[in-house]
Motif scaffolding. Structure first.
Motif, mmCIF file in Angstrom:
data_model
loop_
_atom_site.group_PDB
_atom_site.id
_atom_site.type_symbol
_atom_site.label_atom_id
_atom_site.label_comp_id
_atom_site.label_asym_id
_atom_site.label_seq_id
_atom_site.Cartn_x
_atom_site.Cartn_y
_atom_site.Cartn_z
ATOM 1 N N VAL A 87 42.392 -31.514 60.696
ATOM 2 C CA VAL A 87 43.070 -32.272 61.759
ATOM 3 C C VAL A 87 44.168 -33.145 61.160
ATOM 4 O O VAL A 87 45.287 -33.195 61.674
ATOM 5 C CB VAL A 87 42.057 -33.129 62.547
ATOM 6 N N SER A 88 43.858 -33.842 60.064
ATOM 7 C CA SER A 88 44.856 -34.680 59.408
ATOM 8 C C SER A 88 46.028 -33.845 58.907
ATOM 9 O O SER A 88 47.199 -34.241 59.026
ATOM 10 C CB SER A 88 44.204 -35.429 58.241
ATOM 11 N N MET A 89 45.723 -32.676 58.373
ATOM 12 C CA MET A 89 46.768 -31.774 57.890
ATOM 13 C C MET A 89 47.697 -31.374 59.038
ATOM 14 O O MET A 89 48.928 -31.393 58.893
ATOM 15 C CB MET A 89 46.112 -30.529 57.294
ATOM 16 N N ALA A 90 47.110 -31.024 60.178
ATOM 17 C CA ALA A 90 47.917 -30.621 61.335
ATOM 18 C C ALA A 90 48.799 -31.773 61.816
ATOM 19 O O ALA A 90 49.976 -31.571 62.157
ATOM 20 C CB ALA A 90 47.003 -30.142 62.459
ATOM 21 N N LEU A 91 48.260 -32.986 61.836
ATOM 22 C CA LEU A 91 49.035 -34.148 62.280
ATOM 23 C C LEU A 91 50.216 -34.413 61.352
ATOM 24 O O LEU A 91 51.325 -34.729 61.811
ATOM 25 C CB LEU A 91 48.133 -35.382 62.330
ATOM 26 N N HIS A 92 49.995 -34.275 60.052
ATOM 27 C CA HIS A 92 51.070 -34.543 59.089
ATOM 28 C C HIS A 92 52.089 -33.403 59.045
ATOM 29 O O HIS A 92 53.289 -33.644 58.918
ATOM 30 C CB HIS A 92 50.479 -34.801 57.696
ATOM 31 N N TRP A 93 51.600 -32.165 59.127
ATOM 32 C CA TRP A 93 52.518 -31.028 59.123
ATOM 33 C C TRP A 93 53.442 -31.038 60.340
ATOM 34 O O TRP A 93 54.614 -30.702 60.249
ATOM 35 C CB TRP A 93 51.716 -29.715 59.086
ATOM 36 N N SER A 94 52.879 -31.413 61.479
ATOM 37 C CA SER A 94 53.658 -31.394 62.719
ATOM 38 C C SER A 94 54.622 -32.576 62.813
ATOM 39 O O SER A 94 55.477 -32.609 63.706
ATOM 40 C CB SER A 94 52.711 -31.422 63.930
ATOM 41 N N GLY A 95 54.465 -33.557 61.935
ATOM 42 C CA GLY A 95 55.315 -34.742 61.979
ATOM 43 C C GLY A 95 54.864 -35.756 62.997
ATOM 44 O O GLY A 95 55.584 -36.731 63.265
ATOM 45 N N THR A 96 53.673 -35.557 63.571
ATOM 46 C CA THR A 96 53.154 -36.487 64.569
ATOM 47 C C THR A 96 52.941 -37.872 63.972
ATOM 48 O O THR A 96 53.164 -38.898 64.619
ATOM 49 C CB THR A 96 51.818 -35.969 65.154
ATOM 50 N N THR A 97 52.487 -37.907 62.730
ATOM 51 C CA THR A 97 52.261 -39.169 62.024
ATOM 52 C C THR A 97 52.490 -38.951 60.531
ATOM 53 O O THR A 97 52.429 -37.813 60.053
ATOM 54 C CB THR A 97 50.819 -39.685 62.262
ATOM 55 N N GLY A 98 52.748 -40.022 59.847
ATOM 56 C CA GLY A 98 52.953 -39.930 58.396
ATOM 57 C C GLY A 98 52.151 -40.986 57.666
ATOM 58 O O GLY A 98 52.552 -41.421 56.577
ATOM 59 N N PHE A 99 51.037 -41.423 58.266
ATOM 60 C CA PHE A 99 50.270 -42.508 57.658
ATOM 61 C C PHE A 99 49.709 -42.111 56.291
ATOM 62 O O PHE A 99 49.441 -40.947 56.027
ATOM 63 C CB PHE A 99 49.121 -42.951 58.581
ATOM 64 N N THR A 100 49.571 -43.108 55.431
ATOM 65 C CA THR A 100 48.883 -42.944 54.159
ATOM 66 C C THR A 100 47.676 -43.871 54.158
ATOM 67 O O THR A 100 47.737 -44.980 54.694
ATOM 68 C CB THR A 100 49.785 -43.292 52.966
ATOM 69 N N VAL A 101 46.581 -43.421 53.571
ATOM 70 C CA VAL A 101 45.347 -44.195 53.574
ATOM 71 C C VAL A 101 45.447 -45.312 52.538
ATOM 72 O O VAL A 101 45.811 -45.060 51.386
ATOM 73 C CB VAL A 101 44.133 -43.293 53.276
ATOM 74 N N PRO A 102 45.150 -46.572 52.915
ATOM 75 C CA PRO A 102 45.254 -47.695 51.970
ATOM 76 C C PRO A 102 44.346 -47.529 50.757
ATOM 77 O O PRO A 102 43.268 -46.927 50.843
ATOM 78 C CB PRO A 102 44.816 -48.902 52.817
ATOM 79 N N SER A 103 44.766 -48.085 49.640
ATOM 80 C CA SER A 103 44.016 -47.964 48.398
ATOM 81 C C SER A 103 42.643 -48.621 48.491
ATOM 82 O O SER A 103 41.686 -48.172 47.854
ATOM 83 C CB SER A 103 44.809 -48.595 47.245
ATOM 84 N N ALA A 104 42.524 -49.683 49.290
ATOM 85 C CA ALA A 104 41.226 -50.352 49.442
ATOM 86 C C ALA A 104 40.205 -49.422 50.084
ATOM 87 O O ALA A 104 39.020 -49.429 49.721
ATOM 88 C CB ALA A 104 41.386 -51.622 50.282
ATOM 89 N N VAL A 105 40.651 -48.607 51.038
ATOM 90 C CA VAL A 105 39.750 -47.652 51.682
ATOM 91 C C VAL A 105 39.314 -46.584 50.679
ATOM 92 O O VAL A 105 38.149 -46.176 50.651
ATOM 93 C CB VAL A 105 40.439 -47.000 52.905
ATOM 94 N N ILE A 106 40.250 -46.135 49.851
ATOM 95 C CA ILE A 106 39.922 -45.156 48.819
ATOM 96 C C ILE A 106 38.914 -45.747 47.832
ATOM 97 O O ILE A 106 37.979 -45.070 47.400
ATOM 98 C CB ILE A 106 41.199 -44.702 48.076
ATOM 99 N N ALA A 107 39.087 -47.033 47.484
ATOM 100 C CA ALA A 107 38.157 -47.690 46.564
ATOM 101 C C ALA A 107 36.755 -47.750 47.159
ATOM 102 O O ALA A 107 35.757 -47.504 46.464
ATOM 103 C CB ALA A 107 38.655 -49.096 46.230
ATOM 104 N N VAL A 108 36.660 -48.064 48.448
ATOM 105 C CA VAL A 108 35.348 -48.103 49.113
ATOM 106 C C VAL A 108 34.700 -46.728 49.089
ATOM 107 O O VAL A 108 33.494 -46.583 48.819
ATOM 108 C CB VAL A 108 35.492 -48.610 50.567
ATOM 109 N N ALA A 109 35.495 -45.688 49.368
ATOM 110 C CA ALA A 109 34.956 -44.327 49.339
ATOM 111 C C ALA A 109 34.445 -43.984 47.943
ATOM 112 O O ALA A 109 33.388 -43.356 47.789
ATOM 113 C CB ALA A 109 36.041 -43.331 49.772
#
Length: 350
Positions: free
Chosen positions: A221-243
């Motif tokens: 789903v995220s891939m489709a949203l980014h490929w289509s240009g619907t959104t270009g968000f990037t996940v914050p580093s703090a969220v990656i650290a929690v993961a």
């Protein structure tokens, strides 16, 4: 399942998560690469060996997998399809790697460790922890040994990859870390797309019965949203650290409830097979770097059998070709599950 009757979080996992977060903070302070994951994994693993009251929590991994899936999907771009068309030699090499490493690891576990044939075979397979445990148990193998062997393999691969990359390439993994992305960069619309991709992707993944539905569904789903240009968000580093903290803690806690002697024996045994797996992966990576336009450390990471979520996080942390790593690991898991099932059925039918 380590949950309270009301579905809440047990103190055993809360303690494990606290220990893991402290370990990640210490590793970050001293400048270790992949600090949050490796720190959490190491300290939670030590707590398990020392029999502190820590345990994993089955409900913690799916939401983190969904977060990682969305992160991975945001790393794909329209040029990924063009690049993927040039990756076919790597997928052929991956199949060869799986055959060679599985044969060598099975021989090692049979001849040197003296495991029974079924347990040795499914413990040697480079991937698919849950599937190998289920298949191995169904064929009459030792379920506990297979599970511990795969858990320790993931632990040792994640722990051993950064120094191996440094040894091979001379590069400092810590110096390759992606730039810090603050929470403030994510607007309300970005948050809505992020959470929507998690919810819709998880539902579609489970409905379609995808392998690793909590990771692959949100990723698509995220891939489709980014490929289509619907959104270009990037996940914050703090969220990656929690993961990274949650995943590192759950990997370390896989040894909880096992005697110290058994844990050390399994780790020592698994160290031998892990050396074989990474050694063969390195040989293939060194050869394939001349065939495809991916650096040797990227190929090594794509072949290393350390778990799709864990290896993908390392690719993100080291700013490597995430799409190549993801495609390779999804292919690896599929090849291992299909190949192990067919080979074990053929061997038992003889």
């Amino acid at each position: 399942m380590n949950a309270t009757p009301s579905g809440g979080l047990r103190p055993s996992f809360a303690m494990a998560l606290t220990i893991g977060a402290c370990g990640g903070a210490v590793f970050t302070w001293i400048g270790m690469p992949l600090s949050w994951m490796l720190g959490a994994m190491t300290t939670a693993g030590l707590a398990s060996i020392l029999h502190l009251p820590v345990k994993g929590w089955a409900r913690a991994r799916p939401p983190m997998s969904a977060v990682i899936g969305v992160m991975l999907g945001s790393q794909f771009s329209p040029h990924t399809l063009e690049s993927a068309a040039l990756w076919w030699p790597a997928l052929i090499g991956l199949a060869g790697y799986l055959v060679v490493s599985a044969v060598l690891c099975t021989l090692y576990l049979r001849r040197m460790v003296r495991l029974d044939p079924v347990t040795a075979f499914f413990s040697a397979m480079p991937g698919g922890l849950i599937d190998m445990v289920l298949l191995g148990t169904e064929r009459g193998g030792d379920e506990r040994t297979i599970a511990l062997m795969h858990s320790s393999r993931i632990f040792l691969v994640v722990l051993g990859l950064p120094p191996l990359m440094t040894l091979v390439t001379g590069a400092d993994p810590g110096a390759r870390a992606a730039a810090w992305r603050p929470l403030a960069n994510m607007g309300l619309a970005d948050v809505a797309f992020f959470l929507g991709a998690i919810a819709l992707g998880t539902a579609l993944g489970r409905l379609a019965r995808l392998p690793a539905p909590f990771l692959i569904g949100p990723m698509m789903v995220s891939m489709a949203l980014h490929w289509s240009g619907t959104t270009g968000f990037t996940v914050p580093s703090a969220v990656i650290a929690v993961a990274q903290i949650v995943l590192g803690t759950t990997v370390g806690c896989r040894f909880a409830g096992t005697s110290t002697r058994r844990i050390l024996h399994i780790l020592l045994t698994s160290a031998g097979s892990t050396v074989i797996l990474l050694g063969v992966a390195l040989i293939f990576a060194l050869a394939l770097q001349y065939v495809i336009d991916v650096p040797v450390e990227g190929i090594l990471l794509a072949f290393a059998p350390g778990g799709l979520a864990e290896m993908s996080l390392i690719a993100l942390a080291l700013n490597l070709e995430v799409s190549f790593v993801v495609v390779s690991h999804i292919s690896r898991i599929g090849m291992v599950i299909l190949g192990a099932g067919l080979v074990s059925r053929w061997r038992l039918a003889r």
